[in-house]
Write a protein that holds these residues in place. Sequence first.
Motif, PDB file in Angstrom:
ATOM      1  N   ASN A 270       0.834  -1.186   0.000  1.00  0.00           N
ATOM      2  CA  ASN A 270       0.000   0.000   0.000  1.00  0.00           C
ATOM      3  C   ASN A 270       0.877   1.247   0.000  1.00  0.00           C
ATOM      4  N   ARG A 271       0.264   2.417  -0.082  1.00  0.00           N
ATOM      5  CA  ARG A 271       1.037   3.646  -0.221  1.00  0.00           C
ATOM      6  C   ARG A 271       1.915   3.903   0.993  1.00  0.00           C
ATOM      7  N   SER A 272       1.420   3.570   2.182  1.00  0.00           N
ATOM      8  CA  SER A 272       2.219   3.779   3.382  1.00  0.00           C
ATOM      9  C   SER A 272       3.495   2.950   3.341  1.00  0.00           C
ATOM     10  N   GLU A 273       3.384   1.707   2.905  1.00  0.00           N
ATOM     11  CA  GLU A 273       4.558   0.834   2.807  1.00  0.00           C
ATOM     12  C   GLU A 273       5.525   1.339   1.741  1.00  0.00           C
ATOM     13  N   LEU A 274       4.994   1.881   0.648  1.00  0.00           N
ATOM     14  CA  LEU A 274       5.861   2.429  -0.390  1.00  0.00           C
ATOM     15  C   LEU A 274       6.665   3.610   0.147  1.00  0.00           C
ATOM     16  N   TYR A 275       6.004   4.494   0.896  1.00  0.00           N
ATOM     17  CA  TYR A 275       6.709   5.644   1.460  1.00  0.00           C
ATOM     18  C   TYR A 275       7.798   5.200   2.440  1.00  0.00           C
ATOM     19  N   LEU A 276       7.479   4.219   3.276  1.00  0.00           N
ATOM     20  CA  LEU A 276       8.455   3.748   4.263  1.00  0.00           C
ATOM     21  C   LEU A 276       9.648   3.088   3.582  1.00  0.00           C
ATOM     22  N   ASP A 277       9.423   2.432   2.447  1.00  0.00           N
ATOM     23  CA  ASP A 277      10.531   1.844   1.691  1.00  0.00           C
ATOM     24  C   ASP A 277      11.336   2.916   0.969  1.00  0.00           C
ATOM     25  N   LEU A 278      10.686   4.006   0.605  1.00  0.00           N
ATOM     26  CA  LEU A 278      11.364   5.078  -0.124  1.00  0.00           C
ATOM     27  C   LEU A 278      12.286   5.901   0.766  1.00  0.00           C
ATOM     28  N   LEU A 279      11.915   6.082   2.028  1.00  0.00           N
ATOM     29  CA  LEU A 279      12.647   6.991   2.906  1.00  0.00           C
ATOM     30  C   LEU A 279      14.131   6.657   3.051  1.00  0.00           C
ATOM     31  N   PRO A 280      14.527   5.399   3.289  1.00  0.00           N
ATOM     32  CA  PRO A 280      15.976   5.120   3.420  1.00  0.00           C
ATOM     33  C   PRO A 280      16.770   5.510   2.178  1.00  0.00           C
ATOM     34  N   ALA A 281      16.198   5.280   0.996  1.00  0.00           N
ATOM     35  CA  ALA A 281      16.895   5.661  -0.233  1.00  0.00           C
ATOM     36  C   ALA A 281      17.016   7.178  -0.354  1.00  0.00           C
ATOM     37  N   MET A 282      16.009   7.902   0.114  1.00  0.00           N
ATOM     38  CA  MET A 282      16.070   9.366   0.080  1.00  0.00           C
ATOM     39  C   MET A 282      17.150   9.884   1.010  1.00  0.00           C
ATOM     40  N   THR A 283      17.180   9.384   2.219  1.00  0.00           N
ATOM     41  CA  THR A 283      18.172   9.851   3.186  1.00  0.00           C
ATOM     42  C   THR A 283      19.586   9.469   2.773  1.00  0.00           C
ATOM     43  N   ALA A 284      19.723   8.380   2.006  1.00  0.00           N
ATOM     44  CA  ALA A 284      21.036   7.956   1.520  1.00  0.00           C
ATOM     45  C   ALA A 284      21.441   8.665   0.234  1.00  0.00           C
ATOM     46  N   GLY A 285      20.565   9.526  -0.277  1.00  0.00           N
ATOM     47  CA  GLY A 285      20.871  10.235  -1.516  1.00  0.00           C
ATOM     48  C   GLY A 285      20.811   9.361  -2.741  1.00  0.00           C
ATOM     49  N   GLN A 286      20.060   8.260  -2.670  1.00  0.00           N
ATOM     50  CA  GLN A 286      19.981   7.320  -3.782  1.00  0.00           C
ATOM     51  C   GLN A 286      18.708   7.509  -4.599  1.00  0.00           C
ATOM     52  N   ILE A 287      18.202   8.730  -4.595  1.00  0.00           N
ATOM     53  CA  ILE A 287      17.003   9.079  -5.352  1.00  0.00           C
ATOM     54  C   ILE A 287      17.292  10.355  -6.141  1.00  0.00           C
ATOM     55  N   GLU A 288      16.868  10.368  -7.408  1.00  0.00           N
ATOM     56  CA  GLU A 288      16.909  11.587  -8.208  1.00  0.00           C
ATOM     57  C   GLU A 288      15.487  11.897  -8.671  1.00  0.00           C
ATOM     58  N   LEU A 289      14.970  13.038  -8.244  1.00  0.00           N
ATOM     59  CA  LEU A 289      13.614  13.432  -8.580  1.00  0.00           C
ATOM     60  C   LEU A 289      13.600  14.343  -9.807  1.00  0.00           C
ATOM     61  N   LEU A 290      12.465  14.927 -10.065  1.00  0.00           N
ATOM     62  CA  LEU A 290      12.309  15.907 -11.125  1.00  0.00           C
ATOM     63  C   LEU A 290      11.857  17.230 -10.515  1.00  0.00           C
ATOM     64  N   GLU A 291      12.049  18.298 -11.253  1.00  0.00           N
ATOM     65  CA  GLU A 291      11.571  19.600 -10.800  1.00  0.00           C
ATOM     66  C   GLU A 291      10.061  19.643 -11.005  1.00  0.00           C
ATOM     67  N   HIS A 292       9.333  19.455  -9.924  1.00  0.00           N
ATOM     68  CA  HIS A 292       7.873  19.359  -9.968  1.00  0.00           C
ATOM     69  C   HIS A 292       7.351  19.862  -8.633  1.00  0.00           C
ATOM     70  N   ASP A 293       6.738  21.034  -8.636  1.00  0.00           N
ATOM     71  CA  ASP A 293       6.367  21.688  -7.386  1.00  0.00           C
ATOM     72  C   ASP A 293       5.401  20.864  -6.549  1.00  0.00           C
ATOM     73  N   ARG A 294       4.396  20.287  -7.177  1.00  0.00           N
ATOM     74  CA  ARG A 294       3.410  19.529  -6.400  1.00  0.00           C
ATOM     75  C   ARG A 294       4.008  18.245  -5.838  1.00  0.00           C
ATOM     76  N   LEU A 295       4.949  17.641  -6.542  1.00  0.00           N
ATOM     77  CA  LEU A 295       5.625  16.462  -6.014  1.00  0.00           C
ATOM     78  C   LEU A 295       6.387  16.811  -4.752  1.00  0.00           C
ATOM     79  N   VAL A 296       7.193  17.866  -4.811  1.00  0.00           N
ATOM     80  CA  VAL A 296       7.969  18.279  -3.646  1.00  0.00           C
ATOM     81  C   VAL A 296       7.038  18.644  -2.494  1.00  0.00           C
ATOM     82  N   ALA A 297       5.979  19.383  -2.795  1.00  0.00           N
ATOM     83  CA  ALA A 297       5.054  19.815  -1.755  1.00  0.00           C
ATOM     84  C   ALA A 297       4.362  18.627  -1.098  1.00  0.00           C
ATOM     85  N   GLN A 298       3.920  17.671  -1.895  1.00  0.00           N
ATOM     86  CA  GLN A 298       3.206  16.529  -1.325  1.00  0.00           C
ATOM     87  C   GLN A 298       4.119  15.627  -0.506  1.00  0.00           C
TER      88      GLN A 298
END
Length: 347
Positions: A270-298
């Motif tokens: 579910n979405r909660s599990e996806l977010y929890l799996d995403l967080l370690p990669a974000m904190t490790a700098g292993q994610i590259e996003l796009l310039e998208h205001d609503r994405l960053v805001a959400q």
Amino acid sequence: MRYMTGGLEASPVLRGMVERVTTESVELAGGVELAVMTASHRSIRGRSFAVLIADELAHWQAEGMSPDVEILRAAEPALSLTNGLLLGISTPHRRDGVLYSRYRRNWGRDDAQALVIQAPSTTMNPRLPHSLVDDALAEDEPAARSEYLAQFRDDLASFVDRTLVESLVPPDVTERPPEQRHRYRAFVDVSGGRGDAFTWAIAHNEGQTSVLDLVREVRPPFNPTEVVSQCVEDVRRYRLREVTGDRYAGEWVTEAFRDAGVKYQASEKNRSELYLDLLPAMTAGQIELLEHDRLVAQLAALERRTRSGGRDIVDHPRHGADDVANAVAGALVAAPRTSGIHKLNTW
């Protein structure tokens, strides 16, 4: 506006002072204007105020843009011109933001720079039935303590800091075109076309880094079948024959994508599990996003709720949205973490 005009109409003295009423303001005799303004640091600049009321201040951080800080910073010069009064009125929420920081700094202190009044709803409104509060406490105590007892919530916290999210966004990159050397994965957050947006995202991996290539959002109202066709066009450009998505509306979604020539696979998480799996990669700098205001805001607005057993729950704040963030999280988490060049059959 209804509260304001109703209060003026109920007072014989104030009712006689009304000179003009518009959709957003009431002009009174003596050059006084009562205005209802959008919570924006841009619209507040260049004005002067005798009194500024920040209504439901604790909830201004919806969409993750921290408007409470920016708006009140912009309000300081507007109030200084008149030695004006700032009033923050709000139901408490999570323990962050301007309201909580000023509460913590000033509550119960003789040398406080601000007066803080904290009282339950039954004190502020004696006509409120105690049975209503008791029922709410029995049903959801953390929420009811905030709503009726004026207590900041201990079970809510910000999921990820906005600064971290912004650090993962390369400047001026809003989309990455498909390349033969990458293997892609798509995730869809489906909507029926009324309340929520229909979103999809596509990502790939480069070594241990998950890279976001595309994100789309179609806001309601819309025809779901037409939006499925738009989604499939993007999916085909990235040489994909299937998408993964949430378990929305059961068989309808599967058939709609099948009719468009793409297999729809329901996500095991579910979405909660996806977010929890995403967080370690974000904190490790292993994610590259796009310039998208609503994405960053959400992403920055997501709340993490602690529960008694098992994993925490991550979701958007009340009256907020996370359709874009959910699609992006699904695409990034689902992208296989392997390196090398992958060859896929083309259409």
